[in-house]
Design an enzyme around this catalytic site. Sequence first.
Site, PDB file in Angstrom:
ATOM      1  N   HIS A  71      -4.565 -35.630  15.102  1.00  0.00           N
ATOM      2  CA  HIS A  71      -3.344 -36.390  15.362  1.00  0.00           C
ATOM      3  C   HIS A  71      -2.197 -35.479  15.771  1.00  0.00           C
ATOM      4  O   HIS A  71      -1.035 -35.872  15.710  1.00  0.00           O
ATOM      5  CB  HIS A  71      -2.969 -37.209  14.121  1.00  0.00           C
ATOM      6  CG  HIS A  71      -3.977 -38.259  13.777  1.00  0.00           C
ATOM      7  ND1 HIS A  71      -3.894 -39.562  14.220  1.00  0.00           N
ATOM      8  CD2 HIS A  71      -5.127 -38.182  13.055  1.00  0.00           C
ATOM      9  CE1 HIS A  71      -4.927 -40.252  13.781  1.00  0.00           C
ATOM     10  NE2 HIS A  71      -5.700 -39.443  13.066  1.00  0.00           N
ATOM     11  N   GLU A 106      10.164  -5.757   3.680  1.00  0.00           N
ATOM     12  CA  GLU A 106      10.258  -7.151   3.245  1.00  0.00           C
ATOM     13  C   GLU A 106       9.827  -7.303   1.786  1.00  0.00           C
ATOM     14  O   GLU A 106      10.460  -8.017   1.008  1.00  0.00           O
ATOM     15  CB  GLU A 106       9.372  -8.048   4.128  1.00  0.00           C
ATOM     16  CG  GLU A 106       9.790  -8.117   5.588  1.00  0.00           C
ATOM     17  CD  GLU A 106       9.033  -7.134   6.460  1.00  0.00           C
ATOM     18  OE1 GLU A 106       8.885  -7.402   7.656  1.00  0.00           O
ATOM     19  OE2 GLU A 106       8.589  -6.084   5.929  1.00  0.00           O
ATOM     20  N   GLU A 117      -4.341  -9.434  15.315  1.00  0.00           N
ATOM     21  CA  GLU A 117      -3.855  -8.101  14.971  1.00  0.00           C
ATOM     22  C   GLU A 117      -4.942  -7.054  15.193  1.00  0.00           C
ATOM     23  O   GLU A 117      -4.650  -5.895  15.493  1.00  0.00           O
ATOM     24  CB  GLU A 117      -3.365  -8.060  13.515  1.00  0.00           C
ATOM     25  CG  GLU A 117      -2.498  -6.853  13.190  1.00  0.00           C
ATOM     26  CD  GLU A 117      -1.783  -6.979  11.856  1.00  0.00           C
ATOM     27  OE1 GLU A 117      -0.600  -7.370  11.851  1.00  0.00           O
ATOM     28  OE2 GLU A 117      -2.404  -6.694  10.808  1.00  0.00           O
ATOM     29  N   LYS A 134       9.846  -3.300  13.741  1.00  0.00           N
ATOM     30  CA  LYS A 134      10.323  -2.761  12.464  1.00  0.00           C
ATOM     31  C   LYS A 134      11.322  -1.626  12.679  1.00  0.00           C
ATOM     32  O   LYS A 134      12.349  -1.539  12.005  1.00  0.00           O
ATOM     33  CB  LYS A 134       9.139  -2.252  11.636  1.00  0.00           C
ATOM     34  CG  LYS A 134       8.224  -3.332  11.087  1.00  0.00           C
ATOM     35  CD  LYS A 134       7.135  -2.707  10.224  1.00  0.00           C
ATOM     36  CE  LYS A 134       6.231  -3.752   9.612  1.00  0.00           C
ATOM     37  NZ  LYS A 134       5.184  -3.127   8.749  1.00  0.00           N
ATOM     38  N   GLY A 149      -4.729  -4.165   5.837  1.00  0.00           N
ATOM     39  CA  GLY A 149      -4.187  -5.311   5.115  1.00  0.00           C
ATOM     40  C   GLY A 149      -4.929  -6.601   5.378  1.00  0.00           C
ATOM     41  O   GLY A 149      -5.238  -7.355   4.458  1.00  0.00           O
ATOM     42  N   ARG A 150      -5.281  -6.871   6.635  1.00  0.00           N
ATOM     43  CA  ARG A 150      -5.935  -8.133   6.987  1.00  0.00           C
ATOM     44  C   ARG A 150      -7.391  -8.163   6.537  1.00  0.00           C
ATOM     45  O   ARG A 150      -8.040  -9.206   6.605  1.00  0.00           O
ATOM     46  CB  ARG A 150      -5.835  -8.365   8.491  1.00  0.00           C
ATOM     47  CG  ARG A 150      -6.402  -7.236   9.343  1.00  0.00           C
ATOM     48  CD  ARG A 150      -5.921  -7.348  10.793  1.00  0.00           C
ATOM     49  NE  ARG A 150      -6.369  -6.239  11.627  1.00  0.00           N
ATOM     50  CZ  ARG A 150      -5.769  -5.060  11.713  1.00  0.00           C
ATOM     51  NH1 ARG A 150      -4.702  -4.804  10.954  1.00  0.00           N
ATOM     52  NH2 ARG A 150      -6.219  -4.128  12.527  1.00  0.00           N
ATOM     53  N   LYS A 207       0.827  -1.206   0.000  1.00  0.00           N
ATOM     54  CA  LYS A 207       0.000   0.000   0.000  1.00  0.00           C
ATOM     55  C   LYS A 207       0.864   1.260   0.000  1.00  0.00           C
ATOM     56  O   LYS A 207       0.640   2.180  -0.785  1.00  0.00           O
ATOM     57  CB  LYS A 207      -0.921   0.005   1.211  1.00  0.00           C
ATOM     58  CG  LYS A 207      -1.948   1.140   1.193  1.00  0.00           C
ATOM     59  CD  LYS A 207      -2.677   1.286   2.529  1.00  0.00           C
ATOM     60  CE  LYS A 207      -3.296   0.015   2.992  1.00  0.00           C
ATOM     61  NZ  LYS A 207      -4.044   0.170   4.267  1.00  0.00           N
TER      62      LYS A 207
END
Length: 526
Positions: free
Chosen positions: A387, A218, A356, A502, A269-270, A212
């Site tokens: 399992h 990253e 978040e 960050k 973002g999420r 954005k």
Amino acid sequence: MINWKNLDELASYGELQKVEKVNLAEVMSGESGAQRVKSCSIPMAEGLSYNYAAKAVDSRVLDVLVKLADEAQLTEKYKALYNGEVINTGEKRLVLHHLTRGQLGDAVAADGVDKRAFYVEQQKRIADFANKVHAGEITNEKGEKFTTAVQIGIGGSDLGPRAMYIALENWAKKTGNFKMEAKFISNVDPDDAAAVLASTDVAHAIFILVSKSGTTLETLTNQSFVMDALKKQGLDPAKHMIAVTSETSPLAKSDDYLDAFYMDDYIGGRYSSTSAVGGAVLSLAFGPEVFADFLEGAAAEDKLATEKDPRKNAAMLDALIGVYERNVLGLPATAVLPYSQALSRFPAHLQQLDMESNGKSVNRFGEPVSYVTGPIIFGEPGTNGQHSFYQLLHQGKTIIPLQFVGFRSSQIGTDVEIQGSTSQQKLCANVAAQIVAFACGKKDDNLNKNFEGGRPSSIIIGDQLCPKTLGALLAHFENKVMFQGFLWNVNSFDQEGVQLGKVLAKRVLAHDTEGALSVYSDLLNI
């Protein structure tokens, strides 16, 4: 008038703490359990239903939860959100992800434009671009068709779109809607990008850079990694990349991309899978029509979430029960357990969405709250999880609420019968058995074989996982998290908690360190 109050300032919350607790093992046993399963179900969009029979609630608890929803003004706050009020108080922003899939209320204007029209315009631009790629009108520099789409992004630019792609991949192949394979690069660890590139025909790959701000460390690092790989093969990166970014970012008008598609600061973002962030990769992978169906399912579920009565509003009741479990029953976590391999990455997406959003210790006004907020979220698809960590879920000292998701039919539509039942029947038998086992338990004089029961769960059930049901499922959880944020009076739409690390990482890279930070930097040979 809307009043933003802390949870412990609400009279109905005090009343909720005094209601007699439900003995789940007792009410879920025998004929009473059968009647609960039949009666405790709420219709959702696209044929889904939310069944809360195995939750530790009864009519007395529900009556107070209804009061709590009314006193907390959940419906009014949702309406304020989709009508464009500044709900994100931390960043002083509107919250508009619902507008990417439909218009629930008034027209919303921001940045001098109608935002619904803006999102629709981007969807049309993406659809046109994807159709041209599929038709061979947009090609690589040799005039050859692209065969793979690779998304470069992290956090919400990866988790949601990746989960949605995996959820629909087999369905698309079975139904003839599979256009291109999609892959994802997210981790700044060079092994991630290297592994994806090693398995990709990069000469026929189109890369989608998602950031954005256009400054995500990253993502830009991975872009450089990919551009270097392209150049080493004698390819022009500008002929292989598109950007999904904001109109004001440095990526927006760059010659380094075939095209750029836009999002804005009003979609976190999420919450961005239904925006251009998910739209570009899903439209390239499956076609714009499939993405449109996905949006339609989400829009239908958003509309149902406007219902004021929690007993008819699955997302709101799910949220209320979750707050009851977290704040009254003192249960610290929730396990998300989809009995669908296609939803294998859905728990990871919900982990970010929930933790978040509501992992906060101050309210919307920056004041400390005196109660716990968001739960720990984890999960794996069944039957794999059985399992793995179900031992603790069944017999551990910590009771963890469970959210199951199940479908009556598989995506592939074909199956084989083994030992008297099909694979899908075995899968569904397992989820039914687990719900009852968790709730009712089993008494045994040998304490090693004793199951206390009383482990609460809900299940969302549908006929088959397809684009519309996936959209509805996503919107359900987005709205659940939103309602819970309203109840806790926190800002669910900022994420200051990701910033400190960050900032310190940039100091490490600039060799501006001291104390423990300096020593860790030396240990890691930075």
